[in-house]
Design a protein around this motif. Structure first.
Motif, PDB file in Angstrom:
ATOM      1  N   CYS A  30      27.680 -19.413  46.724  1.00  0.00           N
ATOM      2  CA  CYS A  30      28.163 -19.640  48.314  1.00  0.00           C
ATOM      3  C   CYS A  30      27.566 -21.459  48.281  1.00  0.00           C
ATOM      4  N   MET A  63      23.239 -21.506  56.543  1.00  0.00           N
ATOM      5  CA  MET A  63      22.687 -20.022  55.388  1.00  0.00           C
ATOM      6  C   MET A  63      22.356 -19.594  56.689  1.00  0.00           C
ATOM      7  N   TYR A 122      31.407 -24.001  48.813  1.00  0.00           N
ATOM      8  CA  TYR A 122      30.665 -24.960  49.954  1.00  0.00           C
ATOM      9  C   TYR A 122      30.941 -25.866  49.575  1.00  0.00           C
TER      10      TYR A 122
END
Length: 106
Positions: A47, A14, A51
């Motif tokens: 996210c 990230m 992931y």
């Protein structure tokens, strides 16, 4: 990959991907919510969930190299010989079937 190592890899990715682009991803933005299971920021949490799903999808069982399928027998050789090319082709087929791109010649 161990859960905490997975999280460390996620946070590093990230930071690497988004910080140079928009400059808002930093350590405070990755702050975890109380209990440290989730992130406070909803976007980052989404996210993180994606992931984990992505990483789980990469786990695949490969063909067993000890299987008789990969043994070749020759009349002038006692016992069988492992057919490495046939095994590699089966591994590549299993990875391709899972949607993983296999890069040749590495």
């Amino acid at each position: 990959m161990e859960y905490e190592n997975l999280r460390v890899a996620f946070e590093a990715q990230m930071l690497e991907m988004y910080h140079p682009v928009i400059g808002i991803i930093d350590t405070p933005w990755l702050k975890r919510a109380e209990g440290e299971a989730d992130y406070e920021n909803e976007y980052v949490q989404g996210c993180w969930v994606g992931y984990q799903v992505y990483r789980a999808a990469l786990v695949r069982a490969l063909p067993n190299p000890r299987s008789e399928t990969y043994v070749e027998y020759f009349p002038d050789v006692e016992g069988g010989c492992f057919n490495e090319a046939k095994y590699i082709a089966a591994v590549n087929a299993a990875l391709t079937a899972a949607g993983i791109t296999v890069k040749e010649g590495v």
